[in-house]
Design an enzyme around this catalytic site. Structure first.
Site, short mmCIF file in Angstrom:
data_model
loop_
_atom_site.label_atom_id
_atom_site.label_comp_id
_atom_site.label_asym_id
_atom_site.label_seq_id
_atom_site.Cartn_x
_atom_site.Cartn_y
_atom_site.Cartn_z
N GLY A 70 0.81 -1.21 0.00
CA GLY A 70 0.00 0.00 0.00
C GLY A 70 0.84 1.26 0.00
CB THR A 71 3.98 2.16 1.79
OG1 THR A 71 3.43 1.84 3.08
CG2 THR A 71 4.88 3.36 1.91
CD GLN A 210 -6.60 -0.80 7.64
OE1 GLN A 210 -7.35 -1.73 7.94
NE2 GLN A 210 -5.33 -0.79 7.98
CB SER A 230 -1.94 -3.30 1.20
OG SER A 230 -0.94 -4.06 1.83
CG HIS A 232 0.16 -6.78 4.78
ND1 HIS A 232 0.16 -6.43 6.11
CD2 HIS A 232 0.41 -5.64 4.10
CE1 HIS A 232 0.44 -5.14 6.23
NE2 HIS A 232 0.59 -4.63 5.02
CB THR A 268 12.55 -9.45 -11.10
OG1 THR A 268 13.70 -9.16 -11.90
CG2 THR A 268 12.05 -10.85 -11.38
CB CYS A 354 1.84 2.18 10.12
SG CYS A 354 0.32 1.41 9.67
#
Ligand code: PLP
Length: 412
Positions: A70-71, A210, A230, A232, A268, A354
């Site tokens: 996400g970042t 989120q 994201s 995860h 890659t 975070c």
């Protein structure tokens, strides 16, 4: 009993997703950009995953750019738009599209770009409660000469749409507002905000890290031009994510190399993680209706349990994601309660994971104008499809005992 209620920070990898990833670690490990059939197999898995990620947000596969999470997607969206907007007029000057006089005059601005109409786009509008991935990208854009305006929010974390309306004009390049907040869970009306941006000719980006996998999202309906997601956070592996870039929207790359991902994200491709991410998105899409209703019921049950067994409980935020509960307890320091619960095997957080390494109170709760006590006492519990009612009961009981103990120590 070990209880994990910090799913807004990260989730457990789905077993099916993990199983799909395995062959790409030691069997089909060829570089997907290679020319051999080994590579073609990896490439085809990547493209299948791209379709699955796109499917979760109602996009098309060719609108998905894989990132490290996400970042990176947030950075790519904000700085990609900002960089692209600077390069357009330079090209236009070289190609003689604009008269030199106009261009020189408009370039007297510290930064910004000339749109087709010859006007300067040098403003980005975001909110004060965005994730640091957006806030820090905006700060970088500011260092490059852009003006950044930050919309406030009300006490429940609802971003002030009237601020966005008042300030979005012909000089606005981009509006970036999160779909749902990571601390309060508050869901924003991104459809309305996208409309405001578009009316002024600006692009709209949303950080849906989120929200994705937790509530239904559709980029065609919301009108998002750019959307960050994201893996995860939705039971995929860590270190992988995506930026949705609507067809026709041009952004410049922010890193450089071999030109993968249409030149937007060189390097890659992380095939096993992309495959796992794709599977997690497919599962999330297929089980969305069930997940939303299960989570909503769970959230209600948990809040009810806390309120029934503990005095002085305050739920922070409203219109929240069904998977997030932000709660403060009178007279309790969140950091102390966190340690107490951790010692009992219960994992949650005081704010967003975070920002756990950053000192100081949560910028989100401060913006929401909560009292100092309420901010200091704020805890975030976040659920997943693996959370059980037994775990919730266990947690409510443990929170009650810890709160009582901590209050006794402080003579409350
Ligand atoms: N945006 C929001 C709203 C988040 O909650 C997070 C992570 O917590 C991120 C962005 C960053 O995502 P990642 O951890 O994939 O870099």
């Amino acid at each position: 009993m070990q209880v994990y209620l910090d799913n807004a920070a990260s989730t457990c990898l789905d077993e099916e997703a993990m199983r799909e990833m395995m062959p790409f670690l030691r069997e089909t490990y060829a570089n997907p950009s290679g020319a051999c059939s080994f590579s073609a197999k990896a490439r085809s898995a990547v493209e299948k995953a791209r379709e699955r990620v796109a499917g979760l947000i109602g996009a098309a596969g060719d609108e998905i750019v894989f990132t490290s999470g996400g970042t990176e997607a947030d950075n790519m969206a904000i700085l990609g738009v900002a960089t692209e907007s600077v390069s357009v007029p330079k090209m236009a000057v070289q190609q003689g599209i604009f008269g030199a006089g106009t261009v020189t005059q408009d370039f007297a601005e510290p930064s910004g770009s000339l749109g087709k109409s010859g006007r300067v786009h040098n403003k980005i509008i975001t909110s004060k409660i965005e994730h640091p991935a957006v806030l820090e990208s905006c700060k970088e854009a500011e260092r490059r000469g852009y003006t950044i305006l930050y919309a406030p929010c009300d006490k429940n974390g609802r971003i002030d749409i009237s601020f966005i309306k008042r300030n979005t004009d012909k000089s606005t390049l981009l509006v970036s507002i999160m779909t749902a907040n990571n601390e309060l869970g508050t869901i924003q009306d991104i459809r309305e905000i996208a409309g405001i941006a578009h009316e002024a000719g600006a692009l709209f980006h949303t950080d849906a890290v989120q929200a994705a996998g937790h509530i239904p999202l559709n980029v065609r309906e919301s009108g998002a031009d750019l959307l960050s997601i994201s893996s995860h956070k939705l039971h995929g592996p860590k270190g992988i994510g995506a930026l949705y870039v609507r067809r026709g929207v041009k952004i410049a790359p922010v890193s450089f190399g071999g030109g993968q991902e249409k030149g937007l994200r060189s390097g890659t491709l992380n095939v096993p993680s992309i495959v796992g991410f794709g599977k997690a998105c497919e599962i999330a899409r297929e089980s969305m209706e069930q997940t939303v209703s299960d989570m909503a019921r769970m959230r209600e049950y948990f809040i009810d349990g806390l309120k029934k067994s503990i005095e002085g409980v305050h739920i922070n935020g409203a219109d929240s994601l069904p998977s997030i509960v932000s709660v403060s307890f009178d007279g309790i320091e969140g950091s102390s309660l966190l340690i107490e619960l951790d010692m009992r095997g219960i994992c949650c957080s005081t704010g967003s994971a975070c920002s756990a390494s950053k000192e100081g109170p949560s910028h989100v709760l401060l913006t929401a104008g909560l009292s100092e006590e309420r901010i200091r006492g704020a805890m975030r519990f976040s659920f997943s499809k693996y959370t059980t009612y037994e775990e919730l009961d266990h947690t409510v009981k443990a929170v009650g005992e810890c709160v009582e103990r901590l209050r006794r120590i402080r003579n409350i």
